[in-house]
Design a protein around this motif. Structure first.
Motif, PDB file in Angstrom:
ATOM      1  N   UNK A 108     -75.640-108.254   7.708  1.00  7.34           N
ATOM      2  CA  UNK A 108     -76.887-108.999   7.790  1.00  7.34           C
ATOM      3  C   UNK A 108     -77.871-108.356   6.815  1.00  7.34           C
ATOM      4  N   UNK A 109     -78.315-109.149   5.820  1.00  7.96           N
ATOM      5  CA  UNK A 109     -79.197-108.616   4.792  1.00  7.96           C
ATOM      6  C   UNK A 109     -80.653-108.801   5.208  1.00  7.96           C
ATOM      7  N   UNK A 110     -81.393-107.702   5.319  1.00  7.33           N
ATOM      8  CA  UNK A 110     -82.822-107.797   5.614  1.00  7.33           C
ATOM      9  C   UNK A 110     -83.568-108.224   4.349  1.00  7.33           C
ATOM     10  N   UNK A 111     -84.627-109.002   4.532  1.00  9.80           N
ATOM     11  CA  UNK A 111     -85.467-109.391   3.407  1.00  9.80           C
ATOM     12  C   UNK A 111     -86.917-109.176   3.802  1.00  9.80           C
ATOM     13  N   UNK A 112     -87.821-109.388   2.860  1.00  9.01           N
ATOM     14  CA  UNK A 112     -89.257-109.238   3.148  1.00  9.01           C
ATOM     15  C   UNK A 112     -89.529-107.855   3.735  1.00  9.01           C
ATOM     16  N   UNK A 113     -90.449-107.795   4.718  1.00  6.18           N
ATOM     17  CA  UNK A 113     -90.806-106.492   5.296  1.00  6.18           C
ATOM     18  C   UNK A 113     -89.844-106.070   6.394  1.00  6.18           C
ATOM     19  N   UNK A 114     -88.869-106.927   6.727  1.00  6.43           N
ATOM     20  CA  UNK A 114     -87.906-106.550   7.751  1.00  6.43           C
ATOM     21  C   UNK A 114     -87.625-107.696   8.694  1.00  6.43           C
ATOM     22  N   UNK A 115     -87.072-107.359   9.863  1.00  7.84           N
ATOM     23  CA  UNK A 115     -86.685-108.418  10.794  1.00  7.84           C
ATOM     24  C   UNK A 115     -87.280-108.133  12.166  1.00  7.84           C
ATOM     25  N   UNK A 116     -87.394-109.162  12.981  1.00  6.79           N
ATOM     26  CA  UNK A 116     -87.888-109.042  14.356  1.00  6.79           C
ATOM     27  C   UNK A 116     -86.990-108.069  15.130  1.00  6.79           C
ATOM     28  N   UNK A 117     -87.638-107.075  15.765  1.00  7.27           N
ATOM     29  CA  UNK A 117     -86.901-105.987  16.424  1.00  7.27           C
ATOM     30  C   UNK A 117     -85.931-106.481  17.495  1.00  7.27           C
ATOM     31  N   UNK A 118     -86.215-107.633  18.095  1.00  2.00           N
ATOM     32  CA  UNK A 118     -85.335-108.131  19.159  1.00  2.00           C
ATOM     33  C   UNK A 118     -83.942-108.468  18.629  1.00  2.00           C
ATOM     34  N   UNK A 119     -83.862-108.810  17.332  1.00  2.00           N
ATOM     35  CA  UNK A 119     -82.540-109.060  16.732  1.00  2.00           C
ATOM     36  C   UNK A 119     -81.734-107.762  16.747  1.00  2.00           C
ATOM     37  N   UNK A 120     -82.380-106.661  16.354  1.00  2.00           N
ATOM     38  CA  UNK A 120     -81.692-105.360  16.328  1.00  2.00           C
ATOM     39  C   UNK A 120     -81.240-104.976  17.726  1.00  2.00           C
ATOM     40  N   UNK A 137     -84.122-107.051  -1.559  1.00  2.00           N
ATOM     41  CA  UNK A 137     -83.427-107.660  -0.414  1.00  2.00           C
ATOM     42  C   UNK A 137     -82.234-106.790  -0.058  1.00  2.00           C
ATOM     43  N   UNK A 138     -81.563-107.152   1.033  1.00  2.00           N
ATOM     44  CA  UNK A 138     -80.364-106.415   1.436  1.00  2.00           C
ATOM     45  C   UNK A 138     -79.101-106.904   0.754  1.00  2.00           C
ATOM     46  N   UNK A 139     -79.258-107.817  -0.232  1.00  2.00           N
ATOM     47  CA  UNK A 139     -78.062-108.386  -0.868  1.00  2.00           C
ATOM     48  C   UNK A 139     -77.280-107.318  -1.649  1.00  2.00           C
ATOM     49  N   UNK A 140     -77.963-106.558  -2.489  1.00  2.00           N
ATOM     50  CA  UNK A 140     -77.251-105.513  -3.241  1.00  2.00           C
ATOM     51  C   UNK A 140     -76.644-104.471  -2.300  1.00  2.00           C
ATOM     52  N   UNK A 141     -77.387-103.984  -1.286  1.00  2.00           N
ATOM     53  CA  UNK A 141     -76.741-103.068  -0.327  1.00  2.00           C
ATOM     54  C   UNK A 141     -75.477-103.665   0.302  1.00  2.00           C
ATOM     55  N   UNK A 142     -75.500-104.952   0.655  1.00  2.00           N
ATOM     56  CA  UNK A 142     -74.298-105.569   1.236  1.00  2.00           C
ATOM     57  C   UNK A 142     -73.151-105.521   0.233  1.00  2.00           C
TER      58      UNK A 142
END
Ligand code: 4GS
Length: 237
Positions: A108-120, A137-142
């Motif tokens: 799951x690639x994070x983008x922007x400032x991050x993701x809603x903690x409830x997903x984690x 973005x998290x695309x290159x890390x993926x």
């Protein structure tokens, strides 16, 4: 092994996964990689994936609904769900080796400032960072994780040995290497490598690895020493 990727930028993945060893592993059926657009899991006209953070602050967050829907759709019983984000544990060869044993990864690639903690909390098994710097973005890390993991799948490398004898495999950096010509622009290959004395060559390489690691990456030597300690039976030194 199956790898699913959830991203806002599926177009970034064309190229890196279509060349070289990763492409060969895909063609051989050793790894099946599928890229999914997070926007396909929205329902509104504008395909909204982000929203402002509660409590204020800069930037936008990935909102929970599309992520929950996508992850619940793509993940099964045997799936390891991994978030790529700077707050994760730093990716390393040992992690790559563990992940290469898994039947199914969902990156799951994070983008922007991050993701809603409830997903984690609800859906993410591991958080991985590829290093202490900020990407768009998290695309290159993926892609980095896919590359490092794919080459460790048995059969992915032409020469089965080449995944063992290389940087980090023994916790040390690689020794200097040379190919022909033996002299180029006045620079000579070290005599020992031309000597044919295999024991001497091994000794020279081990020492070069040690010196190089000591100078450039002393942190690796500490880790290698810890690993050796762990292998010793209790009572010995
Ligand atoms: C990383 C990293 C990263 C951080 C994603 C800023 C967009 C970005 N992800 N390892 N928001 N380094 N992510 O920089 O994994």
């Amino acid at each position: 092994m199956k790898i699913d990727v959830l991203t806002l930028f599926p177009g970034m993945f064309a190229g890196p996964l279509d060349e070289s060893i990763v492409q060969r592993a895909r063609q051989a059926g050793l790894v099946e990689i599928r890229i999914h657009n997070l926007r396909d899991f929205t329902h509104d006209r504008h395909k909204t994936v982000d929203d402002r953070p509660f409590g204020g602050g800069p930037g936008m967050l990935l909102k929970p609904e599309p992520l929950f829907e996508a992850i619940e759709h793509l993940a099964g019983e045997d799936t390891r769900v991994i978030l790529l984000a700077p707050a994760g544990r730093t990716f390393c060869q040992a992690t790559a080796r563990h992940l290469a044993q898994e039947p199914h990864l969902l990156l799951v690639c994070a983008s922007y400032e991050g993701i809603d903690e409830r997903v984690c909390q609800a859906l993410i098994d591991d958080e991985i960072s590829i290093g202490d710097y900020v990407l768009t973005s998290g695309a290159l890390p993926a892609m980095v994780v896919i590359d490092a993991v794919t080459r460790l799948i048995p059969g992915a490398l032409g020469d089965e040995n080449s995944a063992g004898n290389e940087s980090f495999s023994e916790g040390l950096l690689e020794y200097p290497q040379y190919t022909r010509p033996a002299e180029y622009r006045g620079m000579r290959v070290p005599d020992v490598l031309l000597s044919g004395h295999h024991a001497e060559i091994e000794k020279w390489r081990r020492e070069q690895s040690r010196q190089r690691t000591l100078r450039r990456r002393p942190d690796l030597l500490d880790r290698a020493a810890d690993a050796v300690d762990l292998k010793l039976p209790t009572g010995e030194s």
